[in-house]
Structure formats: structure tokens, C-alpha cells
Design a protein around this motif. Structure first.
Motif, mmCIF file in Angstrom:
data_model
loop_
_atom_site.group_PDB
_atom_site.id
_atom_site.type_symbol
_atom_site.label_atom_id
_atom_site.label_comp_id
_atom_site.label_asym_id
_atom_site.label_seq_id
_atom_site.Cartn_x
_atom_site.Cartn_y
_atom_site.Cartn_z
ATOM 1 N N ALA A 118 -0.112 0.623 -11.424
ATOM 2 C CA ALA A 118 0.120 2.156 -11.602
ATOM 3 C C ALA A 118 -1.214 2.763 -11.849
ATOM 4 C CB ALA A 118 0.923 2.294 -12.924
ATOM 5 N N ASP A 119 -1.332 3.788 -11.229
ATOM 6 C CA ASP A 119 -2.427 4.836 -11.496
ATOM 7 C C ASP A 119 -2.046 5.944 -12.367
ATOM 8 O OD1 ASP A 119 -1.346 6.794 -9.627
ATOM 9 O OD2 ASP A 119 -2.560 5.579 -8.079
ATOM 10 N N THR A 120 -0.764 6.460 -12.563
ATOM 11 C CA THR A 120 -0.340 7.332 -13.349
ATOM 12 C C THR A 120 1.018 6.791 -14.093
ATOM 13 O OG1 THR A 120 -0.877 8.810 -11.539
ATOM 14 C CG2 THR A 120 0.636 9.599 -13.391
ATOM 15 N N VAL A 121 1.087 7.155 -15.368
ATOM 16 C CA VAL A 121 2.198 6.806 -16.377
ATOM 17 C C VAL A 121 2.567 8.059 -17.126
ATOM 18 C CG1 VAL A 121 3.038 5.569 -18.226
ATOM 19 C CG2 VAL A 121 1.462 4.448 -16.442
ATOM 20 N N LEU A 122 3.836 8.511 -16.668
ATOM 21 C CA LEU A 122 4.495 9.594 -17.415
ATOM 22 C C LEU A 122 5.564 9.049 -18.503
ATOM 23 C CD1 LEU A 122 5.291 11.722 -14.101
ATOM 24 C CD2 LEU A 122 3.261 11.982 -15.727
ATOM 25 N N ALA A 123 5.390 9.623 -19.625
ATOM 26 C CA ALA A 123 6.480 9.412 -20.665
ATOM 27 C C ALA A 123 7.222 10.425 -20.998
ATOM 28 C CB ALA A 123 5.665 8.495 -21.730
ATOM 29 N N LYS A 124 8.236 10.155 -21.736
ATOM 30 C CA LYS A 124 9.274 11.198 -22.212
ATOM 31 C C LYS A 124 8.538 12.142 -23.125
ATOM 32 C CE LYS A 124 11.279 9.225 -26.356
ATOM 33 N NZ LYS A 124 11.875 10.336 -26.922
ATOM 34 N N GLY A 128 2.321 4.481 -8.336
ATOM 35 C CA GLY A 128 1.140 3.699 -7.682
ATOM 36 C C GLY A 128 1.675 2.721 -6.608
ATOM 37 N N THR A 129 1.178 1.690 -6.460
ATOM 38 C CA THR A 129 1.539 0.717 -5.519
ATOM 39 C C THR A 129 2.006 -0.588 -5.998
ATOM 40 O OG1 THR A 129 -0.748 0.061 -5.105
ATOM 41 C CG2 THR A 129 -0.045 1.813 -3.839
ATOM 42 N N LEU A 130 2.803 -1.393 -5.102
ATOM 43 C CA LEU A 130 3.202 -2.707 -5.503
ATOM 44 C C LEU A 130 2.205 -3.672 -5.003
ATOM 45 C CD1 LEU A 130 5.590 -4.180 -6.932
ATOM 46 C CD2 LEU A 130 6.300 -4.475 -4.743
ATOM 47 N N GLY A 131 1.508 -4.543 -5.622
ATOM 48 C CA GLY A 131 0.730 -5.628 -5.312
ATOM 49 C C GLY A 131 1.294 -6.727 -4.416
ATOM 50 N N PRO A 132 0.498 -7.643 -3.679
ATOM 51 C CA PRO A 132 1.300 -8.657 -3.257
ATOM 52 C C PRO A 132 1.772 -9.666 -3.917
ATOM 53 C CG PRO A 132 -1.511 -8.657 -3.123
ATOM 54 C CD PRO A 132 -0.902 -7.428 -3.687
ATOM 55 N N ASP A 133 1.246 -9.776 -5.234
ATOM 56 C CA ASP A 133 2.119 -10.651 -6.424
ATOM 57 C C ASP A 133 3.050 -9.979 -6.959
ATOM 58 O OD1 ASP A 133 0.385 -8.778 -7.534
ATOM 59 O OD2 ASP A 133 -0.385 -10.259 -8.682
ATOM 60 N N TYR A 176 -1.852 -1.025 -15.809
ATOM 61 C CA TYR A 176 -2.274 0.241 -15.919
ATOM 62 C C TYR A 176 -3.793 0.321 -16.655
ATOM 63 C CZ TYR A 176 -2.737 5.413 -16.937
ATOM 64 O OH TYR A 176 -3.345 6.611 -17.307
ATOM 65 N N THR A 177 -4.437 0.829 -16.118
ATOM 66 C CA THR A 177 -5.768 1.206 -16.807
ATOM 67 C C THR A 177 -5.997 2.502 -16.807
ATOM 68 O OG1 THR A 177 -6.836 -1.058 -15.709
ATOM 69 C CG2 THR A 177 -8.235 0.630 -16.591
ATOM 70 N N GLY A 178 -5.911 2.818 -18.151
ATOM 71 C CA GLY A 178 -6.406 4.183 -18.581
ATOM 72 C C GLY A 178 -5.649 4.600 -19.967
ATOM 73 N N ILE A 179 -5.501 5.751 -20.094
ATOM 74 C CA ILE A 179 -5.121 6.300 -21.548
ATOM 75 C C ILE A 179 -3.494 6.283 -21.373
ATOM 76 C CG2 ILE A 179 -5.299 7.844 -23.385
ATOM 77 C CD1 ILE A 179 -8.330 8.051 -22.849
ATOM 78 N N LEU A 180 -2.704 5.970 -22.116
ATOM 79 C CA LEU A 180 -1.368 6.061 -22.014
ATOM 80 C C LEU A 180 -0.911 7.445 -22.885
ATOM 81 C CD1 LEU A 180 -0.121 2.471 -22.396
ATOM 82 C CD2 LEU A 180 0.220 3.801 -20.498
ATOM 83 N N GLY A 213 0.787 -1.230 0.163
ATOM 84 C CA GLY A 213 -0.078 0.084 0.153
ATOM 85 C C GLY A 213 0.859 1.303 0.012
ATOM 86 N N GLN A 214 2.337 1.091 -0.046
ATOM 87 C CA GLN A 214 3.121 2.259 0.200
ATOM 88 C C GLN A 214 3.100 3.029 -1.178
ATOM 89 O OE1 GLN A 214 6.958 1.818 1.240
ATOM 90 N NE2 GLN A 214 7.699 3.866 0.800
ATOM 91 N N ARG A 215 2.808 4.135 -1.468
ATOM 92 C CA ARG A 215 2.841 4.765 -2.677
ATOM 93 C C ARG A 215 4.260 5.294 -3.193
ATOM 94 N NH1 ARG A 215 -0.743 6.569 -6.128
ATOM 95 N NH2 ARG A 215 -0.245 8.230 -7.458
ATOM 96 N N ILE A 216 4.776 4.507 -4.196
ATOM 97 C CA ILE A 216 6.088 4.860 -4.854
ATOM 98 C C ILE A 216 6.157 5.138 -6.302
ATOM 99 C CG2 ILE A 216 7.030 3.309 -3.121
ATOM 100 C CD1 ILE A 216 7.018 1.099 -5.460
ATOM 101 N N ARG A 217 7.276 5.667 -6.714
ATOM 102 C CA ARG A 217 7.193 5.856 -8.195
ATOM 103 C C ARG A 217 8.272 4.936 -8.582
ATOM 104 N NH1 ARG A 217 7.937 12.569 -9.008
ATOM 105 N NH2 ARG A 217 5.614 12.842 -8.844
#
Length: 158
Positions: free
Chosen positions: A115-121, A105-110, A87-91, A50-54
């Protein structure tokens, strides 16, 4: 009480109020802070559930799988380790294999990164600063050409 004592008491009260306000702001912000990690960092020291990380690195070539709808699964690598990401959403339009990316986002147990946000170059010369710094620290950055080292160069700088 003397004027000097009253002034000292007033200053002490103001400092106390500012200190309490700063403590409250820092406590509130600690919940929204996302620490940057490379795939190797995540594999070696798994963050708390549940820890939020990048998560930053390069999108691994051949790993992008688009499911039906807006769900995309891909792997982020730092050339040493890789982490699966969903990631679910528009890239972003510039998202593609072999390019720098930062997912939040967060790391799941598996050990699947959700990801809830994806940033690209944003152009051919840009890569997220955290990714560049991590690649430089690992000796995987070509300083002459300002890019990640090619596969045949990786052993030379390490």
C-alpha cells in the motif's frame, strides 16, 4: 459547395475533434484508475502484477504489527478471506483494528499488498462505500443496525 454542405462539414469536423480529445483523455486516465477489490476478489482473481488497485475491508483484529520506523503490517478482511498489507508511512489517526479501511497500491508477487495510501474511517458511523456495498452483496451487512454482522450472525444472512 452549398451552405448546408459547409455547415455539415464543420459539424463533422468539430465532432471528430471532440471524439479524439475524449479518447486521449480516457487513455491517459486509464493508467491512474484504481479498481476496488475485496480480499475475496483478490484471492479468487489475482490482479495483474503492477496493476494499481484499491483493497477495502476491515482491519483484522490482532493483525497489526508495527516494525521499527514507519512500516506497519496488517491484514484486511471481508470476513471470508484476508490479505496481508504492508504500508510505510504515517497512518491516519483513526486507523485501528476492527475498523473499515481502504488501501491503495499494488499486489506483490508473494501476494503481499504493498500500500502507498491508507484511508481510515472518520467517525463511528462511517465505513467506505465500497466496503459497505461489498459486505451487502455478500450478505454480511446488518441492515437494521447499519454495521457488519457479528460473528454469530454471519450464517443467518447468507
Amino acid at each position: 459547395m452549398t451552405r448546408k454542405g459547409k455547415r455539415l462539414l464543420s459539424i463533422g469536423g468539430m465532432v471528430s475533434v471532440v471524439a479524439v480529445a475524449a479518447a486521449l483523455v480516457l487513455t491517459a486516465m486509464s493508467d491512474s484508475v484504481a479498481y476496488f477489490n475485496s480480499p475475496t476478489d483478490i484471492v479468487e482473481k489475482t490482479p495483474a502484477p503492477g496493476q494499481r488497485i484499491r483493497l477495502g475491508g476491515m482491519v483484522e483484529t490482532g493483525s497489526v504489527v508495527r516494525d521499527q520506523g514507519e512500516t506497519v503490517t496488517f491484514r484486511v478482511t471481508d470476513t471470508i478471506q484476508s490479505v496481508p498489507v504492508t504500508y510505510t508511512g504515517i497512518l491516519p489517526d483513526l486507523f485501528r483494528e476492527g475498523q473499515g479501511v481502504v488501501a491503495e497500491g499494488t499486489l506483490g508477487p508473494d501476494h503481499l499488498f504493498l500500500a502507498d495510501t491508507v484511508l481510515a474511517k472518520h467517525d463511528e458511523n462511517y465505513m467506505p462505500k465500497e466496503v459497505v456495498d461489498d459486505l451487502k452483496a455478500r450478505g454480511l451487512w446488518d441492515h437494521d443496525n447499519s454495521r457488519p454482522k457479528a460473528a454469530d450472525e454471519k450464517g443467518a444472512g447468507v
